[in-house]
Design an enzyme around this catalytic site. Structure first.
Site, short mmCIF file in Angstrom:
data_model
loop_
_atom_site.label_atom_id
_atom_site.label_comp_id
_atom_site.label_asym_id
_atom_site.label_seq_id
_atom_site.Cartn_x
_atom_site.Cartn_y
_atom_site.Cartn_z
N TYR A 118 94.88 -25.30 -30.41
CA TYR A 118 93.64 -24.69 -29.47
C TYR A 118 94.28 -24.60 -28.21
O TYR A 118 94.57 -25.79 -27.59
CB TYR A 118 92.44 -25.22 -29.61
CG TYR A 118 91.35 -24.76 -28.75
CD1 TYR A 118 90.39 -23.54 -29.02
CD2 TYR A 118 91.43 -25.35 -27.74
CE1 TYR A 118 89.77 -22.95 -28.02
CE2 TYR A 118 90.36 -24.73 -26.63
CZ TYR A 118 89.48 -23.68 -26.78
OH TYR A 118 88.67 -23.37 -25.90
N GLU A 206 91.26 -18.25 -23.52
CA GLU A 206 91.35 -18.64 -24.74
C GLU A 206 92.22 -18.29 -25.96
O GLU A 206 92.05 -17.13 -26.33
CB GLU A 206 89.64 -18.83 -25.23
CG GLU A 206 89.48 -19.75 -26.46
CD GLU A 206 88.13 -19.87 -26.54
OE1 GLU A 206 87.53 -18.79 -26.97
OE2 GLU A 206 87.55 -20.71 -26.87
#
Ligand code: GDP
Ligand code: MN
Length: 396
Positions: A118, A206
């Protein structure tokens, strides 16, 4: 401003970030052509078909599917285009899919393990610096990782005058469990990702997942990108990426009148000048037993036109049972606002819900007199308590 994954990936690629290659398609024929082009370009004969909507969690809702032949590309695309895709982020009504991204399958088997990470970049308002937030546990719900295993989330604060320095890239790679050549790949990926973030005046990146492929490449497989609205004037190409069909119609209309408007789900519309007063007004509405239907800041220069535009947008919402107009007369004079409300009321006509106007500050008494003398179904209040009591009486 929010953009689609395929647009975000184009921006990343242009700025030297490795991505999962793909092409956007709006019909099954285009999807098959895109898959053939990817086959010719990369040799891939498996593809992923990804619904392009402004919401995440698509995988969970059936918006990301693997296709192992051109026939499957066509069949999956036929099903996906036009569907109302429901994901944990769309709400129960879902979002209509009008484009898909046909991407190269990058989860191919190989000598080593694949790994999903991530990574996001956002502003830390306290320090005034951008932060790279990352975790070796990518792909899944990052909120769950944050809640259950907060030690698996790392942050690297970036000095705006240097960007990502080599030791920071190395530290990030190390915390992700990487060493050797692939660690250098990761450091390079982070450095390019950060440079693109700055180049496009983003407010959020993101990338979940960032993938380490089985042949040790680092790729952005997903990309959520938000661009700072205030900087759009210097990115005309990005501005053209705006997809109005993804935005709330009332918010688009409000934008045309320079109103700061956010639609909410309640039953009391509110029109206020100043963001702080708007927040306080929403609190008052809640305390009186109502629920705010919107946030609306008409700004410092409220006049008859802005009042009319704001009132029209609020009244277009069938859920609205009452409207509270709360204006502080500083530079703007209350009697002028009151005249604006009365004028707008007459012009819009056929208004079925009660309107409460609370005026305070310059010429407040004169303003109240205008409202009271208008003969319209407009309730006037001077204090916030009076306004709250009226809301309670009318919707409570
Ligand atoms: P999101 O669900 O909206 O966040 O969409 P993502 O782009 O993150 O995709 C969801 C999931 O689909 C990923 O976490 C992967 O597990 C899977 N996925 C994405 N790309 C590929 C691919 O090329 N091959 C395979 N097999 N799975 C993929
Ligand atoms: Mn994702």
């Amino acid at each position: 401003m929010n953009i689609h994954e395929y647009q975000a990936k184009a921006i990343l690629k242009e700025n030297g970030v490795n991505i999962q290659e793909g092409q956007v398609a709006a019909t099954p024929d285009e999807a098959v052509a895109a898959a053939e082009a990817l086959l010719a370009e990369t040799g891939t004969n498996w593809w992923v078909i990804k619904a392009q909507i402004h919401a995440g969690g698509r995988g969970k809702g059936g918006g990301v599917k693997l296709a192992k032949s051109l026939d499957e590309v066509r069949a999956i695309t036929e099903k996906m285009l036009g569907m109302q895709l429901v994901t944990p982020q769309t709400g129960p009504e879902g979002k209509k899919v009008s484009k898909v991204l046909v991407a190269q399958d990058v989860y191919y088997p190989g000598p080593t393990e694949k790994q999903e990470y991530y990574m996001s970049i956002l502003l830390n308002r306290q320090s005034g610096r951008n932060v790279v937030m990352y975790s070796p546990e990518g792909g899944v719900d990052i909120e769950e990782v944050a809640a259950q295993r907060p030690e698996k989330i790392f942050k690297e604060e970036i000095d705006p005058s240097f960007g990502v320095l080599p030791f920071q890239g190395q530290r990030i790679a190390r915390n992700l469990g990487l060493s050797g050549k692939v660690a250098r790949e990761m450091a390079h990926f982070v450095e390019r990702l950060y440079a693109s973030f700055v180049a496009v005046d983003a407010s959020l990146f993101e990338i979940n997942p960032v993938l380490k492929t089985t042949d040790d490449k680092i790729l952005a497989v997903d990309a959520k990108v938000n661009i700072d609205d205030s900087a759009l004037f210097r990115h005309s190409l990005i501005e053209q990426m705006r997809d109005l069909s993804e935005e709330e119609p009332s918010e688009i209309e409000a934008g045309k009148h320079n109103l700061n408007f956010v639609k909410l789900d309640g039953n009391v519309g509110c029109m206020v000048n100043g963001a702080g007063l708007a927040m306080a007004t929403m609190d008052i509405i809640k305390l009186s037993g109502g629920e705010p239907a919107n946030f609306l800041d008409v700004g410092g220069g409220a006049n008859a036109q802005t009042v009319e535009a704001g009132l029209k947008i609020i009244l277009d919402d069938p859920r609205v049972k009452a409207v509270l107009i709360n204006i502080f007369g500083g530079i703007v004079r209350c009697d002028r606002v009151a005249s604006g409300v009365v004028e707008a009321y007459k012009k819009l006509g056929n208004i079925k819900v009660p309107i409460i106007v609370r005026l305070q500050g310059t010429n407040a008494e004169e303003g109240k007199a205008v409202i009271d003398g208008s003969g319209l179904k407009v309730y006037s209040a001077i204090t916030l308590q009076e306004a709250a009591d009226l809301v309670k009486q009318l919707v409570g």
